[in-house]
Design a protein around this motif. Structure first.
Motif, PDB file in Angstrom:
ATOM      1  N   PRO A 202       0.886  -1.165   0.082  1.00 26.52           N
ATOM      2  CA  PRO A 202       0.040   0.038  -0.176  1.00 26.52           C
ATOM      3  C   PRO A 202       0.903   1.290  -0.013  1.00 26.52           C
ATOM      4  O   PRO A 202       1.721   1.180   0.591  1.00 26.52           O
ATOM      5  N   GLU A 203       0.342   2.139  -0.721  1.00 24.90           N
ATOM      6  CA  GLU A 203       1.461   3.538  -0.732  1.00 24.90           C
ATOM      7  C   GLU A 203       1.409   4.147   0.471  1.00 24.90           C
ATOM      8  O   GLU A 203       2.334   4.994   0.855  1.00 24.90           O
ATOM      9  N   GLN A 204       0.425   3.995   1.228  1.00 24.58           N
ATOM     10  CA  GLN A 204       0.135   4.834   2.638  1.00 24.58           C
ATOM     11  C   GLN A 204       0.269   3.739   3.808  1.00 24.58           C
ATOM     12  O   GLN A 204      -0.232   2.463   3.539  1.00 24.58           O
ATOM     13  N   THR A 205       0.736   4.210   4.785  1.00 23.39           N
ATOM     14  CA  THR A 205       0.810   3.218   5.909  1.00 23.39           C
ATOM     15  C   THR A 205       0.550   4.101   7.278  1.00 23.39           C
ATOM     16  O   THR A 205       0.779   5.513   7.243  1.00 23.39           O
ATOM     17  N   ALA A 206       0.554   3.136   8.513  1.00 22.05           N
ATOM     18  CA  ALA A 206       0.715   4.019   9.759  1.00 22.05           C
ATOM     19  C   ALA A 206       1.547   3.237  10.549  1.00 22.05           C
ATOM     20  O   ALA A 206       1.202   3.096  11.886  1.00 22.05           O
ATOM     21  N   GLU A 207       2.456   2.596   9.970  1.00 23.00           N
ATOM     22  CA  GLU A 207       3.295   1.560  10.737  1.00 23.00           C
ATOM     23  C   GLU A 207       4.756   1.773  10.235  1.00 23.00           C
ATOM     24  O   GLU A 207       5.073   1.552   9.074  1.00 23.00           O
ATOM     25  N   PHE A 208       5.648   1.820  11.333  1.00 24.42           N
ATOM     26  CA  PHE A 208       6.915   1.881  10.699  1.00 24.42           C
ATOM     27  C   PHE A 208       7.858   1.011  11.812  1.00 24.42           C
ATOM     28  O   PHE A 208       7.681   0.630  12.824  1.00 24.42           O
ATOM     29  N   GLU A 234      -2.203  14.539  16.399  1.00 26.92           N
ATOM     30  CA  GLU A 234      -2.246  16.119  16.633  1.00 26.92           C
ATOM     31  C   GLU A 234      -0.951  16.621  15.931  1.00 26.92           C
ATOM     32  O   GLU A 234      -0.890  17.895  16.127  1.00 26.92           O
ATOM     33  N   GLY A 235      -0.107  15.750  15.391  1.00 25.86           N
ATOM     34  CA  GLY A 235       1.243  16.210  14.848  1.00 25.86           C
ATOM     35  C   GLY A 235       0.897  16.488  13.359  1.00 25.86           C
ATOM     36  O   GLY A 235      -0.220  16.517  12.767  1.00 25.86           O
ATOM     37  N   PRO A 236       1.926  16.844  12.702  1.00 20.17           N
ATOM     38  CA  PRO A 236       1.966  17.316  11.314  1.00 20.17           C
ATOM     39  C   PRO A 236       1.397  16.391  10.224  1.00 20.17           C
ATOM     40  O   PRO A 236       0.873  16.478   9.057  1.00 20.17           O
ATOM     41  N   LEU A 237       1.424  15.106  10.600  1.00 22.73           N
ATOM     42  CA  LEU A 237       1.101  13.967   9.712  1.00 22.73           C
ATOM     43  C   LEU A 237      -0.292  13.576   9.815  1.00 22.73           C
ATOM     44  O   LEU A 237      -0.862  12.770   9.260  1.00 22.73           O
ATOM     45  N   GLY A 238      -0.990  14.148  11.047  1.00 25.88           N
ATOM     46  CA  GLY A 238      -2.364  13.745  11.132  1.00 25.88           C
ATOM     47  C   GLY A 238      -2.975  12.545  11.353  1.00 25.88           C
ATOM     48  O   GLY A 238      -3.842  11.983  11.157  1.00 25.88           O
ATOM     49  N   LYS A 239      -1.947  11.463  11.841  1.00 25.99           N
ATOM     50  CA  LYS A 239      -2.349  10.103  11.869  1.00 25.99           C
ATOM     51  C   LYS A 239      -1.474   9.680  13.023  1.00 25.99           C
ATOM     52  O   LYS A 239      -0.367   9.939  13.252  1.00 25.99           O
ATOM     53  N   ASN A 240      -2.154   8.649  13.569  1.00 28.63           N
ATOM     54  CA  ASN A 240      -1.510   7.694  14.528  1.00 28.63           C
ATOM     55  C   ASN A 240      -0.495   6.460  13.995  1.00 28.63           C
ATOM     56  O   ASN A 240      -1.310   5.923  13.073  1.00 28.63           O
ATOM     57  N   TYR A 241       0.591   6.380  14.545  1.00 30.71           N
ATOM     58  CA  TYR A 241       1.370   5.604  14.024  1.00 30.71           C
ATOM     59  C   TYR A 241       1.584   4.343  14.837  1.00 30.71           C
ATOM     60  O   TYR A 241       1.597   4.598  16.058  1.00 30.71           O
ATOM     61  N   ASN A 242       2.013   3.035  14.470  1.00 32.31           N
ATOM     62  CA  ASN A 242       2.306   1.880  15.199  1.00 32.31           C
ATOM     63  C   ASN A 242       3.617   1.478  15.001  1.00 32.31           C
ATOM     64  O   ASN A 242       4.321   1.901  13.877  1.00 32.31           O
ATOM     65  N   MET A 243       4.292   0.747  15.839  1.00 33.44           N
ATOM     66  CA  MET A 243       5.678   0.504  15.608  1.00 33.44           C
ATOM     67  C   MET A 243       5.912  -0.948  15.637  1.00 33.44           C
ATOM     68  O   MET A 243       5.193  -1.615  16.738  1.00 33.44           O
ATOM     69  N   ARG A 244       6.766  -1.498  14.986  1.00 36.64           N
ATOM     70  CA  ARG A 244       7.201  -2.893  15.064  1.00 36.64           C
ATOM     71  C   ARG A 244       8.631  -3.246  14.443  1.00 36.64           C
ATOM     72  O   ARG A 244       9.130  -2.617  13.627  1.00 36.64           O
ATOM     73  N   TRP A 245       9.338  -3.806  15.478  1.00 45.76           N
ATOM     74  CA  TRP A 245      10.780  -3.953  15.147  1.00 45.76           C
ATOM     75  C   TRP A 245      11.170  -5.386  15.406  1.00 45.76           C
ATOM     76  O   TRP A 245      11.262  -5.840  16.650  1.00 45.76           O
ATOM     77  N   ILE A 246      11.403  -6.476  14.317  1.00 46.60           N
ATOM     78  CA  ILE A 246      11.648  -7.809  14.808  1.00 46.60           C
ATOM     79  C   ILE A 246      13.150  -7.963  14.870  1.00 46.60           C
ATOM     80  O   ILE A 246      13.822  -9.099  15.123  1.00 46.60           O
ATOM     81  N   ALA A 247      13.930  -7.102  14.319  1.00 49.06           N
ATOM     82  CA  ALA A 247      15.359  -7.041  14.135  1.00 49.06           C
ATOM     83  C   ALA A 247      16.014  -8.416  13.311  1.00 49.06           C
ATOM     84  O   ALA A 247      17.015  -8.832  13.235  1.00 49.06           O
ATOM     85  N   ALA A 248      15.197  -8.498  12.315  1.00 50.75           N
ATOM     86  CA  ALA A 248      15.639  -9.307  11.070  1.00 50.75           C
ATOM     87  C   ALA A 248      14.688  -8.849  10.079  1.00 50.75           C
ATOM     88  O   ALA A 248      13.738  -8.655   9.884  1.00 50.75           O
TER      89      ALA A 248
END
Ligand code: AFP
Length: 346
Positions: A202-208, A234-248
């Motif tokens: 997907p071109e857009q996302t809310a996860e990094f 509330e910030g300039p991107l206007g959406k809430n993001y989630n984070m994932r890091w599996i380190a592989a």
């Protein structure tokens, strides 16, 4: 295609439609078979005596895991006799591997990270194998050894790229330059079956995906982008993001292929002379080809990863890849920052 298209059938139909030379088809089948053997060893875990580290280090100065070396050997032994390769290179070997004189040579070069994410092995978290296929440059002495320079081609020269992921399912994800296909291992038959016919990011996302513990080491463009994501709606991107890091990298990028996201491994000042942690030839380039073929983007913060002309076999690179809109954003932040900081461009 029928609902149960095997990897072999897919590849034969690619060859029949003149999209994939028979020699390349054979190469992919041999690599897939080797990945099944690696999967078998990985899944044994403690029962197979394959966990833990050796005392040796690879060229990166990283302590090698037993499975790093074993996976490397599996790929070498599976590929050296088939007559499809001119040579191989790997994260686990300082120099290219020359095809033994008793075997014929072919027209392809195979470059791989035999076991990506191996720090996860001892804690039973998914790992994978990443591979990249290049064409060997024309040369006069077809029997002579190949030096590093035969491999030093930009990622745009890759003819194929893929990875295996050894997780809850074992999958092979592959691009031959016309889209991305995902195959799931049917463990009863021992065959990879086409389950993801046209993988698209997907071109857009809310996860990094990012190792946040390195935040104090980043340059301003990365800090700006991550702060904006953490500011949420509330910030300039206007959406809430989630984070994932599996380190592989394989597992984080696979998640992004399936549901979107941006994967980042920025340059950081812990090793200022290195452009990043990840390796260009056998991590960033193959994953960049897959991501772009799935409609995503992949840069080093300044340019397409696949446009980078490599200068050494094991060189590193900063990596931003995944959903196009987000990769373009952080790349723009770097390009805005660079003119005032020319000496800090990595
Ligand atoms: P290992 O193979 O040493 O586990 O490194 C994996 C990796 O090269 C890449 O697959 C991960 O995305 C990244 O390193 C994780 O790095 P950190 O451990 O610094 O988060």
């Amino acid at each position: 295609m029928s609902s149960r298209t095997s990897l072999s059938r897919f590849l034969i139909e690619q060859t029949r439609s003149h999209q994939t030379p028979a020699e390349l088809r054979f190469l992919i089948e041999v690599v897939a078979r080797a990945c099944k053997m690696i999967n078998h060893q990985v899944s044994k875990g403690a029962l197979g005596g394959v966990l833990g580290s050796l005392t040796s280090e690879n060229i990166q100065g990283e302590i090698q895991k037993k499975l790093d070396v074993l996976s490397n050997e599996i790929l070498l032994e599976a590929n050296e006799w088939g007559g499809h390769l001119a040579a191989m290179a790997s994260e686990e070997m300082d120099e290219p591997y020359q095809i033994p004189g008793c075997f014929p040579k072919g027209s392809y070069l195979l470059v791989f990270d035999p076991l990506d994410g191996s720090s996860n092995i001892d804690v039973n978290v998914s790992v994978g194998t990443i591979f990249s296929v290049l064409t060997c440059p024309e040369r006069e002495d077809i029997c002579g050894d190949l030096a590093d320079d035969a491999f030093l081609q930009s990622g745009s020269k890759q003819v194929a790229a893929g990875y295996a992921i050894y997780g809850p399912q074992t999958m092979l994800v592959l691009t031959l330059g016309n889209g991305v296909k995902g195959f799931t291992l049917d463990t009863e038959l021992g065959s990879f079956i086409l389950t993801h016919d046209n993988m698209q990011i997907p071109e857009q996302t809310a996860e990094f995906a990012l190792n946040m513990s390195n935040e104090r080491h980043w340059q301003p463009p990365v800090k700006r982008y991550v702060d904006e994501m953490r500011a949420g709606e509330e910030g300039p991107l206007g959406k809430n993001y989630n984070m994932r890091w599996i380190a592989a990298m394989v597992t984080d990028v696979h998640r992004i292929l399936v549901r979107g996201g941006i994967f980042m491994y920025p340059w950081d000042k812990r090793e200022p002379d290195k452009p990043g942690k990840l390796r260009l030839m056998y991590e960033a380039n193959p994953m960049a080809m897959i991501v772009e073929q799935a409609g995503g983007a992949a840069t080093n913060g300044y340019e397409r990863i696949m446009d980078i002309e490599p200068s050494t076999l094991h060189e590193r690179v900063a990596v931003y890849m995944g959903s196009k809109e987000e990769v373009e954003r952080i790349t723009q932040y770097h390009l805005e920052w660079a003119p005032e900081n020319p000496d800090l461009i990595k």
